[in-house]
Design an enzyme around this catalytic site. Structure first.
Site, PDB file in Angstrom:
ATOM      1  CB  SER A 148      -0.849  -0.008   1.283  1.00 52.95           C
ATOM      2  OG  SER A 148      -1.475   1.240   1.519  1.00 52.95           O
ATOM      3  CE1 TYR A 161      -4.160  -2.094   5.316  1.00 51.73           C
ATOM      4  CE2 TYR A 161      -3.326   0.073   4.702  1.00 51.73           C
ATOM      5  CZ  TYR A 161      -3.889  -1.136   4.346  1.00 51.73           C
ATOM      6  OH  TYR A 161      -4.171  -1.410   3.028  1.00 51.73           O
TER       7      TYR A 161
HETATM    8  N1  LIG Z   1      -8.917  -0.579  -0.809  1.00 51.25           N
HETATM    9  C1  LIG Z   1      -7.872   0.233  -0.719  1.00 51.25           C
HETATM   10  O1  LIG Z   1      -8.002   1.484  -0.797  1.00 51.25           O
HETATM   11  C2  LIG Z   1      -6.498  -0.343  -0.531  1.00 51.25           C
HETATM   12  C3  LIG Z   1      -5.392   0.523  -0.587  1.00 51.25           C
HETATM   13  C4  LIG Z   1      -4.120  -0.008  -0.396  1.00 51.25           C
HETATM   14  C5  LIG Z   1      -3.949  -1.367  -0.188  1.00 51.25           C
HETATM   15  N2  LIG Z   1      -5.042  -2.184  -0.124  1.00 51.25           N
HETATM   16  C6  LIG Z   1      -4.804  -3.602   0.125  1.00 51.25           C
HETATM   17  O2  LIG Z   1      -5.363  -4.349  -0.944  1.00 51.25           O
HETATM   18  C7  LIG Z   1      -5.708  -5.657  -0.472  1.00 51.25           C
HETATM   19  C8  LIG Z   1      -7.142  -5.950  -0.869  1.00 51.25           C
HETATM   20  O3  LIG Z   1      -7.976  -4.969  -0.267  1.00 51.25           O
HETATM   21  P1  LIG Z   1      -9.491  -4.729  -0.728  1.00 51.25           P
HETATM   22  O4  LIG Z   1      -9.706  -3.264  -0.867  1.00 51.25           O
HETATM   23  O5  LIG Z   1      -9.834  -5.608  -1.850  1.00 51.25           O
HETATM   24  O6  LIG Z   1     -10.226  -5.177   0.625  1.00 51.25           O
HETATM   25  P2  LIG Z   1     -11.420  -6.216   0.832  1.00 51.25           P
HETATM   26  O7  LIG Z   1     -11.760  -6.165   2.273  1.00 51.25           O
HETATM   27  O8  LIG Z   1     -12.477  -5.955  -0.172  1.00 51.25           O
HETATM   28  O9  LIG Z   1     -10.732  -7.612   0.452  1.00 51.25           O
HETATM   29  C9  LIG Z   1      -9.839  -8.260   1.308  1.00 51.25           C
HETATM   30  C10 LIG Z   1     -10.126  -9.748   1.246  1.00 51.25           C
HETATM   31  O10 LIG Z   1      -9.210 -10.438   2.112  1.00 51.25           O
HETATM   32  C11 LIG Z   1      -9.927 -11.465   2.750  1.00 51.25           C
HETATM   33  N3  LIG Z   1      -9.322 -11.868   4.017  1.00 51.25           N
HETATM   34  C12 LIG Z   1      -9.194 -11.119   5.142  1.00 51.25           C
HETATM   35  N4  LIG Z   1      -8.660 -11.858   6.136  1.00 51.25           N
HETATM   36  C13 LIG Z   1      -8.435 -13.093   5.621  1.00 51.25           C
HETATM   37  C14 LIG Z   1      -7.914 -14.291   6.156  1.00 51.25           C
HETATM   38  N5  LIG Z   1      -7.509 -14.389   7.427  1.00 51.25           N
HETATM   39  N6  LIG Z   1      -7.841 -15.372   5.344  1.00 51.25           N
HETATM   40  C15 LIG Z   1      -8.258 -15.302   4.054  1.00 51.25           C
HETATM   41  N7  LIG Z   1      -8.754 -14.196   3.495  1.00 51.25           N
HETATM   42  C16 LIG Z   1      -8.863 -13.099   4.267  1.00 51.25           C
HETATM   43  C17 LIG Z   1     -11.316 -10.872   2.998  1.00 51.25           C
HETATM   44  O11 LIG Z   1     -12.285 -11.883   3.229  1.00 51.25           O
HETATM   45  C18 LIG Z   1     -11.538 -10.078   1.722  1.00 51.25           C
HETATM   46  O12 LIG Z   1     -12.238 -10.814   0.745  1.00 51.25           O
HETATM   47  C19 LIG Z   1      -5.465  -5.640   1.041  1.00 51.25           C
HETATM   48  O13 LIG Z   1      -4.209  -6.225   1.324  1.00 51.25           O
HETATM   49  C20 LIG Z   1      -5.467  -4.162   1.361  1.00 51.25           C
HETATM   50  O14 LIG Z   1      -4.734  -3.887   2.527  1.00 51.25           O
HETATM   51  C21 LIG Z   1      -6.307  -1.710  -0.304  1.00 51.25           C
END
Ligand SMILES: NC(=O)c1ccc[n+]([C@@H]2O[C@H](COP(=O)([O-])OP(=O)(O)OC[C@H]3O[C@@H](n4cnc5c(N)ncnc54)[C@H](O)[C@@H]3O)[C@@H](O)[C@H]2O)c1
Length: 258
Positions: A148, A161
């Site tokens: 991120s 985070y």
């Molecule tokens: N959305 C943003 O703005 C953003 C920005 C920077 C980084 N990210 C990163 O991108 C990645 C995806 O984020 P997103 O926005 O799709 O979020 P999201 O919450 O939509 O998806 C995350 C997924 O991870 C799964 N998950 C969580 N804990 C788990 C576990 N213990 N075992 C298996 N699966 C698990 C959840 O069920 C979910 O489907 C993450 O690593 C997040 O930190 C997101």
């Protein structure tokens, strides 16, 4: 002819995606499939995967596996099950993550800090631990870890985070050094403010009206889309990035440039 018909650099490749039911995971699953890959999506047993499955209605290859990425035997099992599909793992999008609590360090619940560590750091480490030997044996493969902009800069009220995403960068660099002699590439993707459930929840918890209120702080003046991230991951997954390893691909509309 459209891009889907003409640009398919991932034909014959098997891609494993953790957090596949989530916003970025499912957009990336769709993108990699459009570019020719067979998809193994992994998500937690409690996750709602209906939106992911809806993207694959037309009979294209999606295998959905349930696993908790913090549990070592679950990780071992999802890697073994993924190998059953085509006998290979060509691409690994090590992406499952949680945002954790938002509070100053003095008030940050310790159990939340540990939970963020377990999913975002231990989960990524375990994925590397079991996928790397498969790819090293193949003498080929591309791993993309989701960090991120929180892996590059600090932010108030986000210690869990921020800690976790900096750790993903360190794991990526270390894994890239260990894997490179075996023909395996390891890179990280660093999304900025992505229009998504996760960003909306963080913004609400911090007392801002909505995610869109962050757009003016981004040099490009808009939030990112999940497709912006999927496109970057698809590039790192393919041979178009064949001389890139240990790289941090920042996709943030210029947010961290200044
Ligand atoms: N959305 C943003 O703005 C953003 C920005 C920077 C980084 N990210 C990163 O991108 C990645 C995806 O984020 P997103 O926005 O799709 O979020 P999201 O919450 O939509 O998806 C995350 C997924 O991870 C799964 N998950 C969580 N804990 C788990 C576990 N213990 N075992 C298996 N699966 C698990 C959840 O069920 C979910 O489907 C993450 O690593 C997040 O930190 C997101």
């Amino acid at each position: 002819m459209n891009e889907a018909a003409t640009y398919r650099p991932l034909v014959g490749r098997l891609a494993v995606i953790t957090g596949a039911a989530g916003a970025i995971g499912r957009a990336t699953a769709r993108k990699l499939a459009t570019r020719g890959a067979t998809i193994v999506g992994v998500d937690h047993p409690s996750a709602d995967a209906s939106a992911l499955e809806a993207l694959f209605e037309s009979g294209e290859a999606l295998t959905l596996l349930r696993a908790d990425v913090t549990n070592e035997s679950d990780v071992k099992a999802y890697v073994e099950a993924a190998l059953q599909v085509t006998g290979r793992i060509d691409v690994f999008f090590n992406n499952a993550g949680i945002e954790g609590a938002q509070a100053p360090i003095s008030e940050y619940p310790t159990e939340d800090f540990v939970k963020v560590f377990n999913v975002n750091v231990l989960g990524v480490f375990l994925g590397l631990k079991y996928v790397l030997p498969v790819m090293q044996e193949q003498k080929a493969g591309s791993i993309i870890n989701t960090s991120s902009i929180a892996g590059l800069i600090g932010a108030e009220n986000m210690s869990g985070y921020i800690m976790s995403k900096h750790a993903v960068l360190g794991l990526t660099r270390t894994a890239s050094l260990e894997a490179a002699p075996h023909g395996v590439r390891v890179n990280s993707v660093h999304p900025g403010f992505i229009d998504s459930r996760m960003l909306t929840d963080i913004v609400h918890n911090l007392g801002a009206p909505d995610a869109e209120s962050l757009a003016p702080s981004v040099p490009m003046g808009r939030l990112g889309s999940v497709d912006d991230i999927a496109n970057a991951v698809a590039f790192l997954a393919s041979d178009d990035s064949s001389y890139m390893s240990g790289h941090s691909l920042v996709v943030d509309g210029g947010k961290t440039a200044g």
